[in-house]
Design an enzyme around this catalytic site. Structure first.
Site, PDB file in Angstrom:
ATOM      1  N   HIS A  19      -8.388  -4.346  -0.689  1.00  0.00           N
ATOM      2  CA  HIS A  19      -6.966  -3.995  -0.572  1.00  0.00           C
ATOM      3  C   HIS A  19      -6.162  -4.804   0.125  1.00  0.00           C
ATOM      4  O   HIS A  19      -4.847  -5.251  -0.434  1.00  0.00           O
ATOM      5  CB  HIS A  19      -6.954  -2.602   0.114  1.00  0.00           C
ATOM      6  CG  HIS A  19      -5.812  -1.810   0.182  1.00  0.00           C
ATOM      7  ND1 HIS A  19      -5.287  -1.490  -1.161  1.00  0.00           N
ATOM      8  CD2 HIS A  19      -5.184  -1.030   0.981  1.00  0.00           C
ATOM      9  CE1 HIS A  19      -4.284  -0.661  -0.789  1.00  0.00           C
ATOM     10  NE2 HIS A  19      -4.211  -0.613   0.655  1.00  0.00           N
ATOM     11  N   SER A  27       0.908  -1.342  -0.098  1.00  0.00           N
ATOM     12  CA  SER A  27       0.033   0.141  -0.132  1.00  0.00           C
ATOM     13  C   SER A  27       1.149   1.308  -0.122  1.00  0.00           C
ATOM     14  O   SER A  27       1.618   1.342  -0.870  1.00  0.00           O
ATOM     15  CB  SER A  27      -1.093   0.002   1.200  1.00  0.00           C
ATOM     16  OG  SER A  27      -1.942   0.801   1.031  1.00  0.00           O
ATOM     17  N   ASP A  63      -0.366  -3.740  -4.121  1.00  0.00           N
ATOM     18  CA  ASP A  63      -1.740  -2.575  -4.251  1.00  0.00           C
ATOM     19  C   ASP A  63      -1.179  -1.333  -3.886  1.00  0.00           C
ATOM     20  O   ASP A  63      -1.712  -0.726  -2.715  1.00  0.00           O
ATOM     21  CB  ASP A  63      -2.945  -3.334  -3.609  1.00  0.00           C
ATOM     22  CG  ASP A  63      -4.148  -2.648  -4.162  1.00  0.00           C
ATOM     23  OD1 ASP A  63      -4.238  -2.595  -5.306  1.00  0.00           O
ATOM     24  OD2 ASP A  63      -5.009  -2.256  -3.354  1.00  0.00           O
TER      25      ASP A  63
END
Length: 458
Positions: A259, A165, A189
Site C-alpha cells: 500500500h 489511500s 492507491d
C-alpha cells in the site's frame, strides 16, 4: 560546574526553538502536523481539520491558514497554483513519514502554494470505519476553504488535490462538491475497504476533476480494484509489489508495504531518479505477454510517465477516455526496469511447453530476465513475442545467454532450432536492435551467442 550545565541546556533549548523559525528572522514558531499516539487512537478522535501552508520561502516551516480569513497569512498567494496534500487513515496517530519529502519535491516542480490537509484528529482511530465516516465531513470543510479561495480570486482549474489511500476518496468528494471544476486529482492507491462496492459518487472517479490520475499498488488488500481515473497506472499489475513480505511473520510491513509503495514510487518519480514509463494495455497478463508494447495513440509523445507533469498526454487521455497503463519495477530505488521486446522464431520436431530465461552480458556484468509467468507453446514453426524486463541497464551488450526450460528431467533432451531472434529496447529507442540467426539449442541448457546487426527484413 552546575551553572555551566544549566547554561548549556538553555543554549540547546534556544537552538531547538530557532530551528523551527523562518530564515527571515520571524520569531513566530512553525505550525507542525498534529502528532498523536496510540492512546488517542484507543480513545478515538473527533474530526478537526488544520491547513498547513508551505511555499518555496517556508519549506521547512508550515504556517496554518485561517479557513475564513485568507489575508491573515501573507505567504498565501492566490495567483499561484495550489496543491493540497491529503493523507489517509492513521491507525497509530503518528504524522506520515513522507509529508516533508513530498512538500519539498512538489516545490521543485513549480512555484506553488502547498497546503497539507491535517485531519489526523479524525483519521487517528483504531476503528477504521469511524475514519471513513469523517471523510465526507472533512471534504465539506476543504470544499468551503476552496470556495473562499475562489471568492478571493483563485481559479479552480489551478487547484490540484493529491490524496493518499483514504485521502484519495476524500479528494474525490471535494471534487464532486465542486462539480468537477478543479484542475486535477491524483489518487495514490485509493483505499479499498468499504469502497469495493461503492458507486461512482461514493468514491473517487474521473468526473471529480478536469483530470484524474491514479496509481495502484495494493488492489488485492488495502487498495481499490478497478479503474478510477482518466489514466490509471498499475505498478506490477497493481497488487503485490517486489520486495514486500509474503508472509504475516514479517509483522507490520506485511500489511502496509504494498500500500505504501504508491507513495514511494510517486516520490521517486517527482525526484526525477525514476523514469517509470507505462504501456497502455487492457490487462496485466496481456502486458506481460508482450501484446501491448507500443504507444501509438500518444505519438509524437512517448509512453506516459508516472509523475507530476502529464501535460503532453493529457489531451489524448481526455479524448481516449479511461486508459489503463502498466509498468514493472524492481524492489528498491530507483525502481525502474529496462524492457526489451523479444521476437523469436523456433523450429522443433516435437511440441514443447517452456518458460524462458535470458541473460544480457556486458564485460563481467550481466542481468537476467525470467519470463516464467506462463508456459510458452513451441512447435514446428512458432513465432513468439516476449516482454523481457531486466533490473539493470547494461548499455553495451556483448553476449546474450538463452535457456528454454521445459522442465523435462527424465526424458531425452530435445533439440530446438532458433531460426531468428530480435531484441528491441523499448525505453532506449536510440540503441540498436540486436539480432541472431540459426542457433541450435538443447532444451533446459544454456546457449550463449554474440548479437549481430539486424537485417531490414526482420
Amino acid at each position: 560546574m552546575k551553572s555551566g550545565t544549566v547554561l548549556l541546556q538553555l543554549l540547546l533549548g534556544l537552538l531547538v526553538l530557532c530551528k523551527g523559525q523562518e530564515e527571515s528572522g520571524d520569531d513566530e514558531l512553525c505550525d507542525n502536523f498534529t502528532d498523536l499516539n496510540l492512546s488517542h487512537c484507543f480513545m478515538g478522535t473527533s474530526l478537526y481539520v488544520r491547513l498547513l501552508l508551505y511555499t518555496r520561502s517556508n519549506l521547512d516551516c508550515g504556517r496554518e491558514v485561517n479557513h475564513h480569513n485568507l489575508s491573515s497569512q501573507p505567504l498565501f498567494n492566490l495567483s499561484r497554483p495550489t496543491t493540497f496534500v491529503i493523507h489517509g487513515y492513521r491507525p497509530t496517530g503518528a504524522p506520515p513519514i513522507w509529508i516533508d519529502h513530498l512538500v519539498h519535491l512538489l516545490a521543485e516542480q513549480e512555484d506553488m502554494n502547498i497546503i497539507v490537509m491535517d485531519w489526523n484528529k479524525g483519521a487517528a482511530n483504531l476503528n477504521y470505519f469511524t475514519a471513513v465516516t469523517y471523510t465526507r465531513e472533512a471534504a465539506n470543510n476543504l470544499t468551503g476553504f476552496i470556495l473562499t479561495m475562489e471568492e478571493e480570486g483563485a481559479s479552480l482549474s489551478s487547484v490540484h488535490l493529491i490524496g493518499v489511500s483514504l485521502g484519495a476518496h476524500l479528494a474525490g468528494f471535494v471534487g464532486a462538491n465542486l462539480q468537477g471544476k478543479i484542475g486535477r486529482i491524483t489518487g495514490l492507491d485509493p483505499a479499498g475497504p468499504m469502497f469495493t462496492s461503492a458507486t461512482a459518487d461514493e468514491r473517487l472517479d474521473p468526473t471529480d476533476a478536469m483530470f484524474v490520475d491514479v496509481l495502484h499498488t495494493d488492489m488485492n488488500s488495502f487498495g481499490l480494484n478497478g479503474a478510477h481515473g482518466h489514466i490509471d497506472f498499475y505498478a506490477n499489475g497493481g497488487a503485490d509489489q517486489p520486495g514486500c513480505p509474503k508472509t504475516i511473520f514479517a509483522g507490520k510491513s506485511y500489511f502496509v508495504c504494498d500500500h505504501q509503495r504508491s507513495v514511494f514510487l510517486y516520490l521517486c518519480a517527482l525526484n526525477g531518479t525514476c523514469s517509470l514509463s507505462a504501456q497502455p494495455c487492457s490487462s496485466y497478463s496481456d502486458f506481460l505477454d508482450g501484446r501491448c508494447l507500443t504507444c501509438e495513440a500518444f505519438k509524437p509523445a512517448p509512453c506516459p510517465l508516472l509523475g507530476y507533469d502529464l501535460n503532453q498526454w493529457r489531451e489524448t487521455l481526455l479524448r481516449l477516455g479511461q486508459t489503463k497503463v502498466f509498468f514493472s519495477t524492481t524492489a528498491t530505488l530507483p525502481y525502474r526496469k529496462l524492457s526489451y521486446r523479444v521476437d523469436m522464431v523456433t523450429w522443433n520436431q516435437y511440441l514443447r511447453w517452456s518458460v524462458i530465461y535470458i541473460k544480457l552480458h556486458s564485460g563481467k556484468n550481466f542481468t537476467e530476465a525470467r519470463i516464467d509467468h506462463k508456459l510458452f507453446r513451441l512447435e514446428q514453426y512458432t513465432s513468439t513475442r516476449l516482454l523481457a524486463q531486466f533490473n539493470d541497464d547494461l548499455q553495451s551488450i556483448q553476449k546474450i545467454t538463452l535457456r528454454i526450460n521445459t522442465g523435462n528431467v527424465i526424458g531425452p533432451r530435445y533439440k530446438i532450432r532458433l531460426l531468428r531472434i530480435r531484441f528491441t529496447p523499448l525505453e532506449r529507442p536510440e540503441r540498436p536492435l540486436l539480432c541472431r540467426f540459426d542457433i541450435m539449442m538443447e532444451e533446459n541448457r544454456e546457449v550463449t551467442f554474440r548479437p549481430l546487426p539486424c537485417n531490414s527484413h526482420l
